[in-house]
Design a protein around this motif. Sequence first.
Motif, PDB file in Angstrom:
ATOM      1  N   ALA A   1       0.840  -1.198   0.000  1.00  0.00           N
ATOM      2  CA  ALA A   1       0.000   0.000   0.000  1.00  0.00           C
ATOM      3  C   ALA A   1       0.874   1.246   0.000  1.00  0.00           C
ATOM      4  O   ALA A   1       2.029   1.205   0.431  1.00  0.00           O
ATOM      5  CB  ALA A   1      -0.919   0.013   1.223  1.00  0.00           C
ATOM      6  N   LEU A   2       0.303   2.326  -0.494  1.00  0.00           N
ATOM      7  CA  LEU A   2       0.900   3.655  -0.377  1.00  0.00           C
ATOM      8  C   LEU A   2       0.042   4.422   0.609  1.00  0.00           C
ATOM      9  O   LEU A   2      -1.186   4.478   0.460  1.00  0.00           O
ATOM     10  CB  LEU A   2       0.931   4.373  -1.723  1.00  0.00           C
ATOM     11  CG  LEU A   2       1.780   3.704  -2.801  1.00  0.00           C
ATOM     12  CD1 LEU A   2       1.645   4.461  -4.123  1.00  0.00           C
ATOM     13  CD2 LEU A   2       3.234   3.646  -2.374  1.00  0.00           C
ATOM     14  N   ILE A   3       0.667   4.980   1.621  1.00  0.00           N
ATOM     15  CA  ILE A   3      -0.070   5.699   2.657  1.00  0.00           C
ATOM     16  C   ILE A   3       0.420   7.136   2.690  1.00  0.00           C
ATOM     17  O   ILE A   3       1.599   7.403   2.934  1.00  0.00           O
ATOM     18  CB  ILE A   3       0.118   5.049   4.045  1.00  0.00           C
ATOM     19  CG1 ILE A   3      -0.234   3.561   3.988  1.00  0.00           C
ATOM     20  CG2 ILE A   3      -0.709   5.788   5.091  1.00  0.00           C
ATOM     21  CD1 ILE A   3       0.148   2.796   5.244  1.00  0.00           C
ATOM     22  N   SER A   4      -0.499   8.066   2.414  1.00  0.00           N
ATOM     23  CA  SER A   4      -0.194   9.494   2.498  1.00  0.00           C
ATOM     24  C   SER A   4      -0.439   9.940   3.928  1.00  0.00           C
ATOM     25  O   SER A   4      -1.446   9.577   4.536  1.00  0.00           O
ATOM     26  CB  SER A   4      -1.094  10.293   1.554  1.00  0.00           C
ATOM     27  OG  SER A   4      -0.900   9.877   0.224  1.00  0.00           O
ATOM     28  N   VAL A   5       0.482  10.736   4.461  1.00  0.00           N
ATOM     29  CA  VAL A   5       0.394  11.193   5.846  1.00  0.00           C
ATOM     30  C   VAL A   5       0.529  12.711   5.879  1.00  0.00           C
ATOM     31  O   VAL A   5       1.454  13.271   5.283  1.00  0.00           O
ATOM     32  CB  VAL A   5       1.500  10.565   6.717  1.00  0.00           C
ATOM     33  CG1 VAL A   5       1.431  11.075   8.150  1.00  0.00           C
ATOM     34  CG2 VAL A   5       1.429   9.042   6.673  1.00  0.00           C
ATOM     35  N   SER A   6      -0.398  13.348   6.582  1.00  0.00           N
ATOM     36  CA  SER A   6      -0.309  14.783   6.833  1.00  0.00           C
ATOM     37  C   SER A   6       0.031  14.993   8.304  1.00  0.00           C
ATOM     38  O   SER A   6      -0.566  14.369   9.180  1.00  0.00           O
ATOM     39  CB  SER A   6      -1.626  15.484   6.502  1.00  0.00           C
ATOM     40  OG  SER A   6      -1.895  15.376   5.118  1.00  0.00           O
ATOM     41  N   ILE A   7       0.985  15.877   8.554  1.00  0.00           N
ATOM     42  CA  ILE A   7       1.419  16.191   9.916  1.00  0.00           C
ATOM     43  C   ILE A   7       0.575  17.351  10.445  1.00  0.00           C
ATOM     44  O   ILE A   7       0.231  18.275   9.709  1.00  0.00           O
ATOM     45  CB  ILE A   7       2.923  16.567   9.924  1.00  0.00           C
ATOM     46  CG1 ILE A   7       3.770  15.409   9.402  1.00  0.00           C
ATOM     47  CG2 ILE A   7       3.385  17.008  11.302  1.00  0.00           C
ATOM     48  CD1 ILE A   7       3.733  14.147  10.227  1.00  0.00           C
ATOM     49  N   ARG A   8       0.255  17.294  11.733  1.00  0.00           N
ATOM     50  CA  ARG A   8      -0.517  18.360  12.372  1.00  0.00           C
ATOM     51  C   ARG A   8       0.211  19.691  12.219  1.00  0.00           C
ATOM     52  O   ARG A   8       1.438  19.750  12.324  1.00  0.00           O
ATOM     53  CB  ARG A   8      -0.706  18.082  13.861  1.00  0.00           C
ATOM     54  CG  ARG A   8      -1.545  16.891  14.166  1.00  0.00           C
ATOM     55  CD  ARG A   8      -1.716  16.750  15.692  1.00  0.00           C
ATOM     56  NE  ARG A   8      -2.305  15.479  16.018  1.00  0.00           N
ATOM     57  CZ  ARG A   8      -3.591  15.176  15.882  1.00  0.00           C
ATOM     58  NH1 ARG A   8      -4.425  16.089  15.424  1.00  0.00           N
ATOM     59  NH2 ARG A   8      -4.037  13.984  16.189  1.00  0.00           N
ATOM     60  N   THR A   9      -0.544  20.749  12.011  1.00  0.00           N
ATOM     61  CA  THR A   9       0.032  22.080  11.827  1.00  0.00           C
ATOM     62  C   THR A   9       0.927  22.462  12.995  1.00  0.00           C
ATOM     63  O   THR A   9       2.020  22.965  12.806  1.00  0.00           O
ATOM     64  CB  THR A   9      -1.091  23.131  11.646  1.00  0.00           C
ATOM     65  OG1 THR A   9      -1.910  22.721  10.545  1.00  0.00           O
ATOM     66  CG2 THR A   9      -0.509  24.502  11.379  1.00  0.00           C
ATOM     67  N   GLY A  10       0.523  22.199  14.199  1.00  0.00           N
ATOM     68  CA  GLY A  10       1.317  22.558  15.369  1.00  0.00           C
ATOM     69  C   GLY A  10       2.412  21.568  15.708  1.00  0.00           C
ATOM     70  O   GLY A  10       3.103  21.734  16.709  1.00  0.00           O
ATOM     71  N   ALA A  11       2.582  20.564  14.893  1.00  0.00           N
ATOM     72  CA  ALA A  11       3.561  19.520  15.209  1.00  0.00           C
ATOM     73  C   ALA A  11       4.707  19.470  14.207  1.00  0.00           C
ATOM     74  O   ALA A  11       5.393  18.459  14.087  1.00  0.00           O
ATOM     75  CB  ALA A  11       2.861  18.163  15.280  1.00  0.00           C
ATOM     76  N   ARG A  12       4.943  20.547  13.498  1.00  0.00           N
ATOM     77  CA  ARG A  12       6.003  20.566  12.484  1.00  0.00           C
ATOM     78  C   ARG A  12       7.374  20.247  13.078  1.00  0.00           C
ATOM     79  O   ARG A  12       8.213  19.652  12.419  1.00  0.00           O
ATOM     80  CB  ARG A  12       6.057  21.923  11.779  1.00  0.00           C
ATOM     81  CG  ARG A  12       4.816  22.230  10.981  1.00  0.00           C
ATOM     82  CD  ARG A  12       4.818  21.430   9.716  1.00  0.00           C
ATOM     83  NE  ARG A  12       3.561  21.600   9.014  1.00  0.00           N
ATOM     84  CZ  ARG A  12       3.039  20.696   8.228  1.00  0.00           C
ATOM     85  NH1 ARG A  12       3.653  19.551   8.044  1.00  0.00           N
ATOM     86  NH2 ARG A  12       1.912  20.899   7.614  1.00  0.00           N
ATOM     87  N   GLN A  13       7.600  20.603  14.333  1.00  0.00           N
ATOM     88  CA  GLN A  13       8.883  20.334  14.974  1.00  0.00           C
ATOM     89  C   GLN A  13       9.077  18.829  15.216  1.00  0.00           C
ATOM     90  O   GLN A  13      10.175  18.387  15.529  1.00  0.00           O
ATOM     91  CB  GLN A  13       9.028  21.107  16.291  1.00  0.00           C
ATOM     92  CG  GLN A  13       8.187  20.594  17.434  1.00  0.00           C
ATOM     93  CD  GLN A  13       6.711  21.028  17.386  1.00  0.00           C
ATOM     94  OE1 GLN A  13       6.268  21.688  16.447  1.00  0.00           O
ATOM     95  NE2 GLN A  13       5.958  20.651  18.408  1.00  0.00           N
TER      96      GLN A  13
END
Length: 153
Positions: A68-80
């Motif tokens: 599978a290919l899984i796209s992941v978005s990181i939380r805006t406040g969790a960039r660090q």
Amino acid sequence: MEALDELDHRIVQILRDDARIPNSRLADLVGIAPSTCLARVRSLLDRGVISGFAAIVSPAALGLGLEALISVSIRTGARQRIGEFRGDLEHRPEVRQLFFLGGSEDFVLHVAVHDTDALREFVVEQLSAHPAVASTRTSLVFSHSENRGLPGD
């Protein structure tokens, strides 16, 4: 990086097709002496053109019948936490490839697992539960091919 000449291009293409080719055969195919060929290959390694040689193992042959290919978005406040997220996943046995992207998703993971239960467990336990992850989107891989040529070939 030093530009590749025609001979380097031919050597790289042959090695991409068969990295186990004996040096003497490679030299014959490109029309140079074996010692010159060996020096050329070493130069390609030293310059980082060739980063290594590896066996390509079929996941299905290891009982990993679902990819599978899984796209992941990181939380805006969790960039660090991007580095932490990457470090947590890049050595997981399920992860075959990990791409850090610019665009609407932050990462795409190529995973290979035994079955849908294992895929669900990976997504829920390793991704959705991660404090840096905002969302995931999973796409099943039915088949894939790889273009092993070089630009301009």
